[in-house]
Design a protein around this motif. Sequence first.
Motif: not given
Lengths: 109, 467
Positions: B103, B105, B133, B212-213, B228, B230-233, B444, B448-449, B451-452
């Motif tokens: 975040x 920091x 910070x 990136x993802x 790296x 992502x928080x939601x992943x 990649x 994607x697969x 994550x789906x």
Amino acid sequence: MAYFTREERKAFLFLALVLFCGTVLNLAFKLNCRMEQFFCSRMESVKIDLNKSSAEELFRTGKISRRMSQRIVDYRLECGDFESLEALKKVKGIGEKNYEKLKAILFVE
Amino acid sequence: MKRPLALFVLFYCLGIILVRLLRIDIRILFCLGVVIFIALVLGNGGGRVFPVCIFLAAFILGALNLKCFYVASKRDIGNLVSYGDKTVYAISGFVDSRPYVKDGNTLFVFRAQEIRSGDSGRLCSGRVLVKIDFPCGLRYAERLTVFGVLQRPYAAGTYKDYLRGQGVSLSMRIKSSLQLIRHGHCGGNMLMAYSERLCARLNSRLRRFLPELPAGIVCAMVLGQRDSVPYLVNEMMVKAGTVHILVVSGFNVGIVAFVSGLLLKMARLRRKRRILLVSLFLIGYCLVTGASNPVVRATIMGIFFLCAYLFEREADIYNSLACSGLCILVVNPFQLFDIGFQLSFLSVLSIVYFYPRLSSFLHLTRLKSGSAVFLCEGFLVSFCAWLGTFWIIAYNFKIVSPVTFFANLLVVPLATLITLCGFAILLSSPFFPFAGELIGTTASALVSLLLHINALMMKIPHAYFYL
């Protein structure tokens, strides 16, 4: 010539298969944009659209309190859609610190 | 005795737990240690006294190790600063952990060497947790002088224990760049500094061939760098019980051993040299990935198996697991209370213990179809790992995910392929960049697969629930 075990032969086969798949996918992406959208996830696909999400959806991310998510939705109803993510700072209670946190989970189309 | 090492480590762990639960004077433990040592010398001839004394010695050693870990030196920075001290200190030292950016920091552990307040200064030791910070691109072993108020981070229970386990006694928050002076790289362990640089180089190589993802996820799977992701992943995977694929563990160590063994075999090296070099590669990979508990466990177990192969002895998985546990606990006994350590060891132990029993109970060997065997074995391994770890997860994270069996059945094979692709990119791209591009496209698509599938699993009713 070195003798390869069954597992080692499998490793070479895997490499050949991956290269083949890569070639086929590259070609398929050029021919079909929808396929590229499905198979090439972008950062936006794992973020929440700030202009389309409800207060409940924002709260469920775990990074926004219930009160804050309601404030975001109220601001959207009052002032219209957010033009950029920076506009989030105009919401009461979101300073630079909170904005940095929310940047990682939200996006504006 | 079939597994003496496993029993030795069990007593060692009991000693650590006892000291944690009860306040026992260190002098009593020393006296008991001396008595047991004398009994060991006297009972050297054989009989039942010797093994009993050995296990009691393991018990006392464990207890003493944790007790010594509690005792801080007089020069420790934690002893120099009193509670509620609002003095601004200037501390010189170096970055003693890989800085973690979250975040915006930067968080890292700082090894203090000198502390100054006003005109007076003195030499000190100990570790301080520093939170900056803003992102500042710090690296391991960088020499710094930081200015700020020192605080004791012992407020919340589990976090307090976690920091104590890291040997951290104080924390400091830096809000402005004026509170930080950088002096360049010259502190810390040379080997760790080099492995961190190598890790950064490998990371940038993966990012060159991946968007990136997927790059963030592949970096976590191959190099153990989860910054790296992502928080939601991460949250989605925690809920589905598939977050373990983002951690470098035994599977990755196995791939490194296999690939390095294959390359050395192609170079026509002799078996003994090959085994030694593979062991060195494993140690190198362990350092590059930050030497986290699962990697250290897998590396020691891997070397144990390689040694058994070298000396033509049968390797026992319980003994090798115990050996790796002992190595970690001797260095830091507090790791026994670390959730990562518990999950890593219990999942392996659970698979090793339950899998053969359940497999024979369900008569899996009678299945004739290869795909049915693959599915049943995958489900059973997933179930065994869950059986050993679900109660720790439920107790610590207050979440139960019944969907985890089905999710792992689909996600684990995909994660295996992604990890293999990641290693293939690292190995092939320096010589054949076009191959890196092609493997990157496949990787990649697989991410994607994955994550789906994960997202689909989360849509199943009652996929997870909070306690």
